[in-house]
Design a protein around this motif. Structure first.
Motif, short mmCIF file in Angstrom:
data_model
loop_
_atom_site.label_atom_id
_atom_site.label_comp_id
_atom_site.label_asym_id
_atom_site.label_seq_id
_atom_site.Cartn_x
_atom_site.Cartn_y
_atom_site.Cartn_z
N PRO A 28 7.72 -2.01 -4.78
CA PRO A 28 8.77 -3.01 -5.46
C PRO A 28 9.37 -1.49 -6.00
CG PRO A 28 6.31 -2.45 -6.64
CD PRO A 28 5.61 -1.66 -5.27
N MET A 29 9.26 -0.47 -5.44
CA MET A 29 9.79 -0.13 -6.04
C MET A 29 10.89 0.73 -4.96
SD MET A 29 6.88 1.55 -4.72
CE MET A 29 6.13 2.09 -6.04
N PRO A 30 12.11 1.55 -5.17
CA PRO A 30 13.05 1.76 -3.79
C PRO A 30 12.69 3.28 -3.18
CG PRO A 30 13.73 3.11 -6.34
CD PRO A 30 12.34 2.07 -6.74
N VAL A 31 12.51 3.26 -2.17
CA VAL A 31 12.49 3.51 -0.98
C VAL A 31 13.82 4.46 -0.60
CG1 VAL A 31 11.06 3.66 1.38
CG2 VAL A 31 10.97 2.72 -0.61
N ALA A 32 14.14 5.71 -0.03
CA ALA A 32 15.07 6.45 0.56
C ALA A 32 15.01 6.95 1.59
CB ALA A 32 15.79 7.34 -0.62
N ARG A 33 15.76 7.10 2.42
CA ARG A 33 15.05 7.25 4.32
C ARG A 33 15.41 9.22 4.00
NH1 ARG A 33 17.28 5.49 8.29
NH2 ARG A 33 16.89 7.21 9.55
N LEU B 112 10.65 10.09 6.02
CA LEU B 112 11.22 11.43 6.66
C LEU B 112 11.03 10.77 8.23
CD1 LEU B 112 9.14 14.35 5.40
CD2 LEU B 112 11.38 13.47 4.91
N ASP B 113 10.88 9.05 8.15
CA ASP B 113 10.50 8.47 9.58
C ASP B 113 11.99 8.63 9.60
OD1 ASP B 113 10.03 6.45 11.05
OD2 ASP B 113 8.80 5.51 9.99
N ASP C 125 7.33 19.37 4.41
CA ASP C 125 7.53 18.15 5.92
C ASP C 125 6.20 16.31 5.78
OD1 ASP C 125 4.61 18.67 6.47
OD2 ASP C 125 4.35 20.05 7.76
N ASP C 126 6.11 16.54 7.37
CA ASP C 126 5.95 14.96 6.94
C ASP C 126 4.42 14.75 6.79
OD1 ASP C 126 6.16 12.32 8.02
OD2 ASP C 126 5.57 12.24 8.95
N VAL C 127 3.86 15.17 5.70
CA VAL C 127 2.65 14.93 4.95
C VAL C 127 3.02 14.46 3.56
CG1 VAL C 127 1.25 17.22 5.99
CG2 VAL C 127 2.72 17.33 3.61
N PRO C 128 1.72 13.65 3.49
CA PRO C 128 2.38 13.06 1.56
C PRO C 128 2.74 14.20 0.33
CG PRO C 128 0.21 12.27 2.89
CD PRO C 128 0.61 13.14 4.02
N ALA C 129 3.31 13.59 0.12
CA ALA C 129 3.51 15.12 -0.73
C ALA C 129 4.79 13.50 -2.33
CB ALA C 129 4.74 15.79 -1.27
N THR C 130 4.24 14.37 -3.72
CA THR C 130 4.33 13.60 -5.20
C THR C 130 4.87 14.12 -5.80
OG1 THR C 130 2.91 11.87 -4.25
CG2 THR C 130 3.88 12.56 -6.48
#
Length: 102
Positions: free
Chosen positions: A41-46, A24-25, A59-64
């Motif tokens: 090593p894994m894909p990252v999306a914004r 969410l940056d 929101d901007d807290v870590p969530a899995t």
């Protein structure tokens, strides 16, 4: 997030498992520096924070989120959790999803 890298290495060749980190940056350069430092090593999306909050309710807290083959979120962890953030726990969630019938 070393636990995610470790689990990713375990499942990277498994066609039934996919990883996607969503950031969410709002500063793409800052995000890229972080990714370079962490060597993900894994894909990252914004994603836009407002759209994500509306669509997913976080929101901007870590969530899995652990999503099944039908696209249904079956498990989730929010924030930094002792058990939710361990490689063994992430593996448990993945194996539980793989064991569900399609």
């Amino acid at each position: 997030m070393p636990h995610l890298k470790k689990v990713y290495d375990t499942y990277r060749s498994d066609p039934s498992v996919a990883f996607l980190l969503v950031s969410l940056d709002t500063d793409p350069k800052r995000l890229q520096r972080f990714l370079d430092e962490q060597q993900f090593p894994m894909p990252v999306a914004r994603a836009a924070p407002a759209a994500t909050q509306q669509a997913m309710g976080f929101d901007d807290v870590p969530a899995t989120f652990y999503v099944d083959r039908q696209g249904v979120v079956r498990y989730e962890t929010r924030g930094v959790e002792t058990h939710g953030d361990s490689a063994a726990r992430v593996t448990w969630y993945i194996e539980a999803l793989k064991g569900q019938s399609n």
